[in-house]
Design a protein around this motif. Structure first.
Motif, PDB file in Angstrom:
ATOM      1  N   HIS A   1       0.833  -1.211   0.000  1.00  0.00           N
ATOM      2  CA  HIS A   1       0.000   0.000   0.000  1.00  0.00           C
ATOM      3  C   HIS A   1       0.863   1.255   0.000  1.00  0.00           C
ATOM      4  O   HIS A   1       0.486   2.267   0.585  1.00  0.00           O
ATOM      5  CB  HIS A   1      -0.917   0.016   1.225  1.00  0.00           C
TER       6      HIS A   1
ATOM      7  N   MET B   1       2.700   4.706  -0.323  1.00  0.00           N
ATOM      8  CA  MET B   1       2.144   6.024  -0.603  1.00  0.00           C
ATOM      9  C   MET B   1       3.242   7.070  -0.487  1.00  0.00           C
ATOM     10  O   MET B   1       4.326   6.804   0.016  1.00  0.00           O
ATOM     11  CB  MET B   1       1.007   6.333   0.362  1.00  0.00           C
TER      12      MET B   1
ATOM     13  N   PRO C   1      -8.216   8.667   3.602  1.00  0.00           N
ATOM     14  CA  PRO C   1      -7.627   7.527   2.892  1.00  0.00           C
ATOM     15  C   PRO C   1      -8.652   6.672   2.162  1.00  0.00           C
ATOM     16  O   PRO C   1      -9.820   6.627   2.536  1.00  0.00           O
ATOM     17  CB  PRO C   1      -6.982   6.697   4.005  1.00  0.00           C
TER      18      PRO C   1
ATOM     19  N   LYS D   1      -6.015   1.708   2.287  1.00  0.00           N
ATOM     20  CA  LYS D   1      -5.024   2.421   3.112  1.00  0.00           C
ATOM     21  C   LYS D   1      -5.567   2.659   4.519  1.00  0.00           C
ATOM     22  O   LYS D   1      -4.824   2.604   5.498  1.00  0.00           O
ATOM     23  CB  LYS D   1      -4.610   3.720   2.442  1.00  0.00           C
TER      24      LYS D   1
END
Length: 149
Positions: free
Chosen positions: A44, A46, A61, A65
């Motif tokens: 995930h 980011m 989110p 997430k």
């Protein structure tokens, strides 16, 4: 901008900051928080800019997430997102850290529960007050169902 959405984002941001501080992560450093998140949840990944948007109440989110973030902080996703339900995460709601165990990075449901996935997706888009309303409706239906059996 819709005041309701702004309020919801601000409330989420406040809960996030509180939990990050409780976890010993520096709220003033989105980069450091992001590095820790990406280390724990490589599936995930980011950018620090994304975390900054969450901290400054500019965004909320995605579901995947949010689940990872709640897991990282040891709180329930429902509480982190909406401020409702139990604050502490149950062991059953914790998401898998192993990408092979959970390649989609989402909620794992049984074959019988698969029909719930679209409903859960819709629920995540409701305001907190509407989530409470849906919860009350479901409880009424369950009470009626239990009374018939």
């Amino acid at each position: 901008m819709d005041d309701t959405n702004e309020t919801i984002r601000q409330q989420f941001s406040d809960r996030l900051k509180k939990e990050l501080a409780r976890a010993g992560l520096p709220v003033s450093s989105p980069t450091q928080i992001t590095n820790e998140f990406n280390r724990l949840y490589p599936q995930h990944k980011m950018a620090a800019q994304t975390m900054r948007k969450w901290l400054f109440a500019e965004a909320i989110p995605t579901q995947a997430k949010l689940l990872a973030l709640a897991d990282m902080l040891g709180v329930s996703p429902q509480w982190l997102r909406f401020g409702m339900g139990a604050r502490k995460a149950s062991k059953a709601s914790s998401i898998a850290h192993d990408d092979a165990a959970n390649p989609a990075g989402g909620v794992v449901v049984s074959q019988q529960q698969a029909a719930l996935a679209p409903v859960v997706d819709l629920l995540t888009r409701l305001s907190p007050s509407n989530v409470r309303l849906v919860e009350k409706i479901v409880r009424c239906v369950l009470d009626e169902q239990d009374a018939q059996h």
